[in-house]
Design an enzyme around this catalytic site. Structure first.
Site, PDB file in Angstrom:
ATOM      1  N   GLY A  64      47.564  27.165 -15.210  1.00 56.23           N
ATOM      2  CA  GLY A  64      47.671  25.840 -14.639  1.00 56.23           C
ATOM      3  C   GLY A  64      48.717  24.993 -15.330  1.00 56.23           C
ATOM      4  N   SER A  65      48.471  23.710 -15.355  1.00 55.83           N
ATOM      5  CA  SER A  65      49.460  22.743 -15.838  1.00 55.83           C
ATOM      6  C   SER A  65      49.385  22.557 -17.350  1.00 55.83           C
ATOM      7  CB  SER A  65      49.210  21.398 -15.160  1.00 55.83           C
ATOM      8  OG  SER A  65      48.032  20.814 -15.678  1.00 55.83           O
ATOM      9  N   SER A  66      50.257  21.706 -17.824  1.00 54.70           N
ATOM     10  CA  SER A  66      50.254  21.381 -19.251  1.00 54.70           C
ATOM     11  C   SER A  66      49.044  20.536 -19.631  1.00 54.70           C
ATOM     12  CB  SER A  66      51.544  20.661 -19.639  1.00 54.70           C
ATOM     13  OG  SER A  66      51.689  19.489 -18.863  1.00 54.70           O
ATOM     14  N   GLY A  67      48.247  20.127 -18.650  1.00 56.41           N
ATOM     15  CA  GLY A  67      47.009  19.400 -18.923  1.00 56.41           C
ATOM     16  C   GLY A  67      45.973  20.245 -19.638  1.00 56.41           C
TER      17      GLY A  67
END
Length: 139
Positions: A64-67
């Protein structure tokens, strides 16, 4: 009881131990975990509804994202982070995530932890030495 040791590369130093929570699926941070309770909330994930708080999380890595790193950092701040992380696939998301979570973390083991470690095993992670010791109650 039986025990065995795997050797790898420590990323974040320290020693921790706890019950293993093992998944063959990568974890999504943003929208995949709930930091307040330290549990997986990704609906299609095999661990949905299970808590990683205080456990040794054994998993392929981050997706997924850098989150991803932000969600695990928040779990540390809320006291619900895993005790340690053992994973197989390094990427920038997980590298940052293990650093900000500040728990012992190991990768690049000499055997696949996803097939050798079982949920419920007791795992001692010594990231300073780059080894995990797995104790299995059922032999």
């Amino acid at each position: 009881m039986s025990a065995f040791t795997l050797h790898g590369r420590g990323l974040v130093g320290g020693v921790a131990e706890g019950e293993a929570l093992v998944t063959s699926e990568a974890l999504s941070g943003w929208g995949g975990v709930e930091p307040r309770r330290g549990r997986v909330i990704e609906l299609r994930h095999e661990l949905v509804g299970q808590s990683f708080a205080g456990k040794v999380l054994v998993f392929p890595g981050a997706k997924g994202s850098s989150g991803w790193s932000g969600m695990f950092h928040m779990s540390r701040l809320m006291g619900t982070a895993p005790a340690a992380m053992v994973f197989t696939t390094m990427n920038t998301k997980i590298a940052l995530g293990v650093v900000v979570t500040r728990v012992p973390a190991i990768t690049d083991l000499d055997a696949d932890p996803l097939t050798t470690v079982r949920t419920g095993d007791w795992v001692r992670v010594d990231a300073d030495r780059g080894e995990i010791t797995v104790t299995r109650a059922d032999g």
